[in-house]
Design a protein around this motif. Sequence first.
Motif, PDB file in Angstrom:
ATOM      1  N   ILE A  27       0.870  -1.178   0.000  1.00  0.00           N
ATOM      2  CA  ILE A  27       0.000   0.000   0.000  1.00  0.00           C
ATOM      3  C   ILE A  27       0.908   1.230   0.000  1.00  0.00           C
ATOM      4  CG2 ILE A  27      -1.654   1.377   1.341  1.00  0.00           C
ATOM      5  CD1 ILE A  27      -2.969  -1.105   2.286  1.00  0.00           C
ATOM      6  N   PRO A  28       0.694   2.184  -0.908  1.00  0.00           N
ATOM      7  CA  PRO A  28       1.533   3.383  -0.918  1.00  0.00           C
ATOM      8  C   PRO A  28       1.348   4.186   0.371  1.00  0.00           C
ATOM      9  CG  PRO A  28       0.129   3.262  -2.892  1.00  0.00           C
ATOM     10  CD  PRO A  28      -0.346   2.209  -1.960  1.00  0.00           C
ATOM     11  N   SER A  37      -5.419   2.863  -3.284  1.00  0.00           N
ATOM     12  CA  SER A  37      -5.640   3.304  -1.902  1.00  0.00           C
ATOM     13  C   SER A  37      -4.295   3.507  -1.218  1.00  0.00           C
ATOM     14  CB  SER A  37      -6.436   2.255  -1.138  1.00  0.00           C
ATOM     15  OG  SER A  37      -7.742   2.153  -1.647  1.00  0.00           O
ATOM     16  N   ASP A  38      -4.162   4.595  -0.459  1.00  0.00           N
ATOM     17  CA  ASP A  38      -2.907   4.890   0.222  1.00  0.00           C
ATOM     18  C   ASP A  38      -3.151   5.068   1.711  1.00  0.00           C
ATOM     19  OD1 ASP A  38      -2.793   8.160   0.780  1.00  0.00           O
ATOM     20  OD2 ASP A  38      -4.128   7.565  -0.836  1.00  0.00           O
ATOM     21  N   MET A  39      -2.086   4.924   2.499  1.00  0.00           N
ATOM     22  CA  MET A  39      -2.200   4.959   3.954  1.00  0.00           C
ATOM     23  C   MET A  39      -2.766   6.274   4.472  1.00  0.00           C
ATOM     24  SD  MET A  39      -1.445   2.090   5.292  1.00  0.00           S
ATOM     25  CE  MET A  39      -1.281   2.534   7.022  1.00  0.00           C
ATOM     26  N   LEU A  40      -2.257   7.385   3.977  1.00  0.00           N
ATOM     27  CA  LEU A  40      -2.676   8.688   4.485  1.00  0.00           C
ATOM     28  C   LEU A  40      -4.180   8.882   4.310  1.00  0.00           C
ATOM     29  CD1 LEU A  40      -1.231  11.027   5.862  1.00  0.00           C
ATOM     30  CD2 LEU A  40      -0.938  12.099   3.622  1.00  0.00           C
ATOM     31  N   THR A  41      -4.670   8.562   3.128  1.00  0.00           N
ATOM     32  CA  THR A  41      -6.103   8.716   2.858  1.00  0.00           C
ATOM     33  C   THR A  41      -6.933   7.740   3.685  1.00  0.00           C
ATOM     34  OG1 THR A  41      -5.607   9.426   0.594  1.00  0.00           O
ATOM     35  CG2 THR A  41      -7.865   8.714   1.050  1.00  0.00           C
ATOM     36  N   LEU A  42      -6.492   6.476   3.745  1.00  0.00           N
ATOM     37  CA  LEU A  42      -7.225   5.462   4.510  1.00  0.00           C
ATOM     38  C   LEU A  42      -7.319   5.829   5.992  1.00  0.00           C
ATOM     39  CD1 LEU A  42      -5.785   2.155   3.001  1.00  0.00           C
ATOM     40  CD2 LEU A  42      -8.123   2.990   2.755  1.00  0.00           C
ATOM     41  N   LEU A  43      -6.216   6.350   6.548  1.00  0.00           N
ATOM     42  CA  LEU A  43      -6.199   6.693   7.969  1.00  0.00           C
ATOM     43  C   LEU A  43      -7.051   7.922   8.268  1.00  0.00           C
ATOM     44  CD1 LEU A  43      -2.455   5.970   8.780  1.00  0.00           C
ATOM     45  CD2 LEU A  43      -4.438   4.658   9.543  1.00  0.00           C
ATOM     46  N   LYS A  44      -7.044   8.881   7.356  1.00  0.00           N
ATOM     47  CA  LYS A  44      -7.914  10.050   7.537  1.00  0.00           C
ATOM     48  C   LYS A  44      -9.383   9.622   7.535  1.00  0.00           C
ATOM     49  CE  LYS A  44      -5.023  13.740   5.576  1.00  0.00           C
ATOM     50  NZ  LYS A  44      -4.885  14.689   4.456  1.00  0.00           N
ATOM     51  N   GLU A  45      -9.728   8.734   6.618  1.00  0.00           N
ATOM     52  CA  GLU A  45     -11.108   8.228   6.547  1.00  0.00           C
ATOM     53  C   GLU A  45     -11.456   7.442   7.811  1.00  0.00           C
ATOM     54  OE1 GLU A  45     -11.082   5.982   2.954  1.00  0.00           O
ATOM     55  OE2 GLU A  45     -11.293   7.745   1.644  1.00  0.00           O
ATOM     56  N   ASP A  46     -10.480   6.677   8.316  1.00  0.00           N
ATOM     57  CA  ASP A  46     -10.696   5.884   9.518  1.00  0.00           C
ATOM     58  C   ASP A  46     -10.947   6.782  10.733  1.00  0.00           C
ATOM     59  OD1 ASP A  46     -10.635   3.486  11.189  1.00  0.00           O
ATOM     60  OD2 ASP A  46      -8.685   4.200  11.866  1.00  0.00           O
ATOM     61  N   LEU A  65       7.378   4.818   4.065  1.00  0.00           N
ATOM     62  CA  LEU A  65       7.842   3.457   3.820  1.00  0.00           C
ATOM     63  C   LEU A  65       7.580   3.159   2.349  1.00  0.00           C
ATOM     64  CD1 LEU A  65       6.492   1.359   6.861  1.00  0.00           C
ATOM     65  CD2 LEU A  65       8.827   2.147   6.471  1.00  0.00           C
ATOM     66  N   ASP A  66       8.527   2.494   1.692  1.00  0.00           N
ATOM     67  CA  ASP A  66       8.305   2.090   0.305  1.00  0.00           C
ATOM     68  C   ASP A  66       7.044   1.243   0.207  1.00  0.00           C
ATOM     69  OD1 ASP A  66      10.664   3.345  -0.267  1.00  0.00           O
ATOM     70  OD2 ASP A  66      11.829   1.513  -0.605  1.00  0.00           O
ATOM     71  N   ARG A  67       6.383   1.327  -0.907  1.00  0.00           N
ATOM     72  CA  ARG A  67       5.126   0.624  -1.106  1.00  0.00           C
ATOM     73  C   ARG A  67       5.163  -0.856  -0.704  1.00  0.00           C
ATOM     74  NH1 ARG A  67       0.762   1.347  -5.782  1.00  0.00           N
ATOM     75  NH2 ARG A  67      -0.478  -0.497  -5.385  1.00  0.00           N
ATOM     76  N   ILE A 195       9.026  -8.567  -1.072  1.00  0.00           N
ATOM     77  CA  ILE A 195      10.292  -8.110  -0.498  1.00  0.00           C
ATOM     78  C   ILE A 195      10.315  -8.328   1.015  1.00  0.00           C
ATOM     79  CG2 ILE A 195       9.488  -5.718  -0.172  1.00  0.00           C
ATOM     80  CD1 ILE A 195      12.315  -4.814  -0.931  1.00  0.00           C
ATOM     81  N   ALA A 196      11.432  -8.824   1.528  1.00  0.00           N
ATOM     82  CA  ALA A 196      11.567  -9.108   2.963  1.00  0.00           C
ATOM     83  C   ALA A 196      12.263  -7.947   3.661  1.00  0.00           C
ATOM     84  CB  ALA A 196      12.330 -10.409   3.176  1.00  0.00           C
ATOM     85  N   LEU A 197      11.535  -6.834   3.768  1.00  0.00           N
ATOM     86  CA  LEU A 197      12.005  -5.659   4.506  1.00  0.00           C
ATOM     87  C   LEU A 197      10.845  -5.191   5.365  1.00  0.00           C
ATOM     88  CD1 LEU A 197      14.156  -3.518   5.089  1.00  0.00           C
ATOM     89  CD2 LEU A 197      13.316  -2.232   3.113  1.00  0.00           C
ATOM     90  N   TRP A 198      11.101  -4.996   6.657  1.00  0.00           N
ATOM     91  CA  TRP A 198      10.012  -4.750   7.607  1.00  0.00           C
ATOM     92  C   TRP A 198      10.399  -3.664   8.600  1.00  0.00           C
ATOM     93  CZ3 TRP A 198       5.166  -6.394   7.310  1.00  0.00           C
ATOM     94  CH2 TRP A 198       4.335  -6.284   8.429  1.00  0.00           C
TER      95      TRP A 198
END
Length: 231
Positions: A27-28, A37-46, A65-67, A195-198
């Motif tokens: 998720i971008p 769908s991107d985190m910033l928009t989803l969280l604002k809606e939440d 964070l990279d997508r 990708i295994a980056l966390w």
Amino acid sequence: MSCGEDKGIVVIFEDNHLLVVKKPVNIPTQKDESNDSDMLTLLKEDIKCRYNKPGNVYLGLVHRLDRPVGGVMVFAKTSKAASRLSDQVRTRQFKKVYLAVVHGILNKSEGRLEDYLLKDTRNNVVSVVKEGTPGSKLAILDYKVLGMHNDFSLIKVNLHTGRSHQIRVQLANAGHPLYGDQKYGQSVNKPGQQIALWSNEIALVHPVLKEEMVFTCETPGSEPWNWFDVN
């Protein structure tokens, strides 16, 4: 399920100033040309849904964070908090720890990588270049090997600078591309691998209370993470 839960949003911590969440993979962070769908928009809606807020909701982007990367992520709920957290990022008080699975066995169990990186914004690709290259920026990270499995290593990465694609590029340049990285490890990874980056841990000073806070987020239980005793 209600509000953001059905979108996979997991809140780790929240008060009047901070919102700390687990970012799902792929998720971008913010809206991009894909229009997904991107985190910033989803969280604002939440937030709007959970608190029944009319009008626009403020939420400040403190870091990215990279997508394809998941894990702990911090957002600011006020402009004052956003400004103070941005200062912490700039002065390196905002500490980020990542876990990564890389190809190969590293020569040293821990060490530091310092490189100059140059971003090709048109193609969204970052390269390691010689010091003094116009537009290049110094990138520094420390790593520690936590485990090994066959020809793979699990490492902990402490970022000292927050350059675009930094961990992926520096480790690939060092001969240890990340598992599943389709951009910087095409020659050794299979199409479709995740990708295994966390983003495992973020430490900061609360923008108002001035207390030191540490937030963590466990890695997924899927391959390649389950090859190691990660959490």
